[in-house]
Design an enzyme around this catalytic site. Structure first.
Site, PDB file in Angstrom:
ATOM      1  N   GLY A  25       0.725  -1.289  -0.080  1.00  0.00           N
ATOM      2  CA  GLY A  25       0.029   0.142  -0.191  1.00  0.00           C
ATOM      3  C   GLY A  25       0.935   1.401  -0.053  1.00  0.00           C
ATOM      4  N   ARG A  59      19.517  10.847  -3.557  1.00  0.00           N
ATOM      5  CA  ARG A  59      20.457  11.685  -3.416  1.00  0.00           C
ATOM      6  C   ARG A  59      21.527  11.421  -2.418  1.00  0.00           C
ATOM      7  NH1 ARG A  59      16.809  17.461  -4.204  1.00  0.00           N
ATOM      8  NH2 ARG A  59      16.587  16.869  -6.213  1.00  0.00           N
ATOM      9  N   ARG A  72       0.674  -4.627  -5.967  1.00  0.00           N
ATOM     10  CA  ARG A  72       0.892  -6.123  -5.157  1.00  0.00           C
ATOM     11  C   ARG A  72       1.006  -7.131  -6.157  1.00  0.00           C
ATOM     12  NH1 ARG A  72      -0.883  -4.273   0.252  1.00  0.00           N
ATOM     13  NH2 ARG A  72      -2.464  -2.705  -0.065  1.00  0.00           N
ATOM     14  N   ASP A 118       5.426  -5.195   6.040  1.00  0.00           N
ATOM     15  CA  ASP A 118       5.819  -6.588   6.174  1.00  0.00           C
ATOM     16  C   ASP A 118       5.815  -7.532   5.086  1.00  0.00           C
ATOM     17  OD1 ASP A 118       3.042  -6.765   6.459  1.00  0.00           O
ATOM     18  OD2 ASP A 118       3.303  -8.209   8.297  1.00  0.00           O
ATOM     19  N   GLY A 119       4.697  -7.277   4.266  1.00  0.00           N
ATOM     20  CA  GLY A 119       4.802  -8.239   2.889  1.00  0.00           C
ATOM     21  C   GLY A 119       5.965  -8.007   2.081  1.00  0.00           C
ATOM     22  N   THR A 154       4.275   2.252   5.451  1.00  0.00           N
ATOM     23  CA  THR A 154       2.984   1.835   5.433  1.00  0.00           C
ATOM     24  C   THR A 154       2.329   2.603   6.752  1.00  0.00           C
ATOM     25  OG1 THR A 154       1.665   0.036   6.312  1.00  0.00           O
ATOM     26  CG2 THR A 154       3.939   0.029   7.201  1.00  0.00           C
ATOM     27  N   ASP A 173       0.154   1.669   8.564  1.00  0.00           N
ATOM     28  CA  ASP A 173      -0.456   0.863   9.586  1.00  0.00           C
ATOM     29  C   ASP A 173       0.487   1.039  10.838  1.00  0.00           C
ATOM     30  OD1 ASP A 173      -2.423  -0.088   7.908  1.00  0.00           O
ATOM     31  OD2 ASP A 173      -1.197  -1.562   7.268  1.00  0.00           O
ATOM     32  N   ASP A 209       2.861  -1.323  11.718  1.00  0.00           N
ATOM     33  CA  ASP A 209       2.722  -2.518  12.399  1.00  0.00           C
ATOM     34  C   ASP A 209       4.057  -3.324  12.152  1.00  0.00           C
ATOM     35  OD1 ASP A 209       2.529  -2.931   9.684  1.00  0.00           O
ATOM     36  OD2 ASP A 209       0.990  -4.094   9.618  1.00  0.00           O
ATOM     37  N   GLY A 237      -7.485  -0.507   9.498  1.00  0.00           N
ATOM     38  CA  GLY A 237      -6.614  -1.179  10.759  1.00  0.00           C
ATOM     39  C   GLY A 237      -7.361  -2.634  10.588  1.00  0.00           C
ATOM     40  N   ARG A 238      -6.968  -3.395   9.523  1.00  0.00           N
ATOM     41  CA  ARG A 238      -7.587  -4.746   9.296  1.00  0.00           C
ATOM     42  C   ARG A 238      -7.214  -5.640  10.519  1.00  0.00           C
ATOM     43  NH1 ARG A 238      -6.320  -6.485   3.711  1.00  0.00           N
ATOM     44  NH2 ARG A 238      -5.245  -4.485   3.545  1.00  0.00           N
ATOM     45  N   HIS A 257     -22.794  14.445  22.910  1.00  0.00           N
ATOM     46  CA  HIS A 257     -22.435  13.902  21.878  1.00  0.00           C
ATOM     47  C   HIS A 257     -21.282  12.744  22.325  1.00  0.00           C
ATOM     48  CE1 HIS A 257     -19.168  16.642  22.300  1.00  0.00           C
ATOM     49  NE2 HIS A 257     -18.598  15.777  21.422  1.00  0.00           N
ATOM     50  N   HIS A 315     -10.193   5.284   2.057  1.00  0.00           N
ATOM     51  CA  HIS A 315      -8.756   5.540   1.467  1.00  0.00           C
ATOM     52  C   HIS A 315      -8.456   7.039   1.542  1.00  0.00           C
ATOM     53  CE1 HIS A 315      -8.968   1.616  -0.068  1.00  0.00           C
ATOM     54  NE2 HIS A 315      -7.645   1.715  -0.394  1.00  0.00           N
ATOM     55  N   ARG A 331      -4.914   7.233   3.295  1.00  0.00           N
ATOM     56  CA  ARG A 331      -3.701   7.025   2.750  1.00  0.00           C
ATOM     57  C   ARG A 331      -3.114   8.045   1.947  1.00  0.00           C
ATOM     58  NH1 ARG A 331      -1.860   2.036   2.438  1.00  0.00           N
ATOM     59  NH2 ARG A 331      -3.294   0.264   2.483  1.00  0.00           N
TER      60      ARG A 331
HETATM   61  P1  ATP Z   1       0.879  -2.707   3.672  1.00  0.00           P
HETATM   62  O1  ATP Z   1       1.243  -2.949   4.939  1.00  0.00           O
HETATM   63  O2  ATP Z   1       0.810  -1.341   3.442  1.00  0.00           O
HETATM   64  O3  ATP Z   1      -0.062  -3.592   3.098  1.00  0.00           O
HETATM   65  P2  ATP Z   1       2.827  -4.725   2.553  1.00  0.00           P
HETATM   66  O4  ATP Z   1       4.109  -4.474   2.015  1.00  0.00           O
HETATM   67  O5  ATP Z   1       2.627  -5.394   3.883  1.00  0.00           O
HETATM   68  O6  ATP Z   1       2.260  -3.181   2.935  1.00  0.00           O
HETATM   69  P3  ATP Z   1       1.471  -6.696   0.871  1.00  0.00           P
HETATM   70  O7  ATP Z   1       0.358  -6.728   0.110  1.00  0.00           O
HETATM   71  O8  ATP Z   1       1.433  -7.736   2.171  1.00  0.00           O
HETATM   72  O9  ATP Z   1       1.874  -5.167   1.478  1.00  0.00           O
HETATM   73  O10 ATP Z   1       2.795  -7.142   0.106  1.00  0.00           O
HETATM   74  C1  ATP Z   1       3.265  -6.463  -1.099  1.00  0.00           C
HETATM   75  C2  ATP Z   1       4.049  -7.287  -1.840  1.00  0.00           C
HETATM   76  O11 ATP Z   1       5.267  -7.930  -1.080  1.00  0.00           O
HETATM   77  C3  ATP Z   1       3.251  -8.400  -2.278  1.00  0.00           C
HETATM   78  O12 ATP Z   1       2.380  -7.997  -3.258  1.00  0.00           O
HETATM   79  C4  ATP Z   1       4.644  -9.299  -3.167  1.00  0.00           C
HETATM   80  O13 ATP Z   1       5.004  -8.644  -4.227  1.00  0.00           O
HETATM   81  C5  ATP Z   1       5.658  -9.290  -1.836  1.00  0.00           C
HETATM   82  N1  ATP Z   1       5.376 -10.096  -0.683  1.00  0.00           N
HETATM   83  C6  ATP Z   1       4.446 -10.268   0.302  1.00  0.00           C
HETATM   84  N2  ATP Z   1       4.498 -11.340   0.788  1.00  0.00           N
HETATM   85  C7  ATP Z   1       5.705 -12.110   0.405  1.00  0.00           C
HETATM   86  C8  ATP Z   1       6.262 -13.233   0.484  1.00  0.00           C
HETATM   87  N3  ATP Z   1       6.123 -14.233   1.612  1.00  0.00           N
HETATM   88  N4  ATP Z   1       7.342 -13.585  -0.249  1.00  0.00           N
HETATM   89  C9  ATP Z   1       8.052 -12.951  -1.122  1.00  0.00           C
HETATM   90  N5  ATP Z   1       7.154 -11.820  -1.451  1.00  0.00           N
HETATM   91  C10 ATP Z   1       6.183 -11.356  -0.676  1.00  0.00           C
END
Ligand code: ATP
Length: 320
Positions: free
Chosen positions: A11, A25, A73, A104-105, A126, A128, A130, A171-172, A216, A250, A253
């Site tokens: 995100g 830079r 994503r 974290d993803g 992010t 979040d 988190d 905040g899912r 309120h 949104h 964001r």
């Molecule tokens: P946000 O917290 O804003 O949602 P995020 O980085 O946690 O950000 P995700 O959608 O979880 O968002 O992950 C972003 C991208 O990271 C995914 O679309 C994918 O390309 C990559 N990714 C996520 N999980 C994995 C994994 N286990 N291994 C490799 N790549 C990953």
């Protein structure tokens, strides 16, 4: 390390541009080449061109929300074969390190590249907040301020009409935004996924408030805790109080990053380049005690951020 790359993933968050600007830079200042990969990990695997970033590539972006590198994503990046292909493409172009700005993803993707020999540094970007190891993530402060601004406006109407406003925020999986904005905005009730709540008890509190001339109330709900529409309908049914529901969605964001997020992003962007220059991949940049420190990516991914129960307790006391 002479050649590095940078991407934003997951995100978007306000302040990502300030982080890109700082990394670009700082890298150029240190005599390195830096390439901008568009649309997150998707840009690593698709045949889109990688942009060599110049000083002018990041001019006029520090105040802009979103990300000039775009984000995406890319679930296919979870596959080992796809990760290997990406690492090979980077190596072919002589790129030895990468800065990944995201949540974290995105850090899991960064970790995968690091294991495959492309030194990777994560910057927590992010809304979040988190991520383990850092006091704040880039974008969180701006998002909280956006919610706060909305709460101020809604409170005007809530007071004028004597209504209960139920406001749903992002905040899912956690209630960090709800807690920070609720505490700062003086919300009467804060619902977060980490803490169980009893709606009957909340209704009793609201009715008690009305009896002592309270005109309120604002109930802040993290989307992972409950649906604001369900909460609003049940409160109206159980108490007879007039209720209005607002889902902020949104708008949380986007927007120009706050000063705090721009500062954090500028420091983290420069720190990420320093780590790569030292050959220290497998790290994230983390803010702790007023300084930026490296925290191992693996630790950030496995430890999990604790919910600040003390702040929640304080919010409960102050909203009596
Ligand atoms: P946000 O917290 O804003 O949602 P995020 O980085 O946690 O950000 P995700 O959608 O979880 O968002 O992950 C972003 C991208 O990271 C995914 O679309 C994918 O390309 C990559 N990714 C996520 N999980 C994995 C994994 N286990 N291994 C490799 N790549 C990953």
């Amino acid at each position: 390390m002479r050649k590095i790359a940078i991407l934003t993933s997951g995100g978007d968050a306000p302040g990502m541009n300030a982080a890109i600007r700082a990394a670009v830079r700082k890298a150029i200042y240190c005599g390195m080449e830096i390439y901008g990969i568009e649309r997150g990990f998707a840009g690593l695997i698709n045949p889109s061109p990688w942009r060599k970033m110049e000083l002018s590539s990041v001019a006029g972006i520090i105040h802009r929300g979103g990300t000039i590198l775009h984000t995406a994503r890319a679930p296919e990046f979870m596959e080992k074969a796809v990760q290997e292909k990406a690492a090979a493409r980077l190596r072919e172009r002589g790129i030895e390190g990468i800065v990944v700005i995201g949540g974290d993803g995105s850090f899991r993707g960064a970790q995968a590249l690091d294991v495959l020999g492309i030194k990777a540094v994560g910057i927590p970007g992010t809304i979040d907040n988190d991520i383990y190891g850092t006091d704040s993530t880039i974008g969180f402060d701006t998002a909280v301020n956006t919610v706060l601004d909305a709460l101020n406006r809604l409170r005007d109407t809530a007071t004028s009409h004597g209504r209960v406003f139920v406001v749903e925020v992002m905040g899912r999986h956690n209630g960090f935004i709800a807690l920070a904005a609720g505490l700062a905005g003086g919300a009467e009730v804060i619902l977060v996924p980490e803490i169980e709540f009893d709606l009957d008890q909340i209704c009793r509190r609201l009715v008690k408030g009305v009896r002592r001339q309270k005109t309120h109330s604002i109930i802040l709900v993290a989307e992972g805790a409950a649906s604001a529409f369900c909460v609003g309908a049940q409160i109206e049914q159980k108490t007879g109080l007039e209720t209005r529901v607002t889902v902020l969605g949104h708008i949380q964001r986007g927007g120009s990053p706050s000063a705090a997020d721009r500062l954090l992003a500028s420091r983290m962007g420069a720190a990420a380049v320093d780590l790569l220059r030292e050959g220290r991949g497998g790290m994230i940049t983390a803010a702790k005690g007023g300084a930026i420190h490296p925290v191992p990516l693996l630790e950030a991914l496995t430890a999990g951020r604790a919910f600040p129960a003390d702040l929640y307790e304080l919010a409960l006391i102050l909203s009596m």
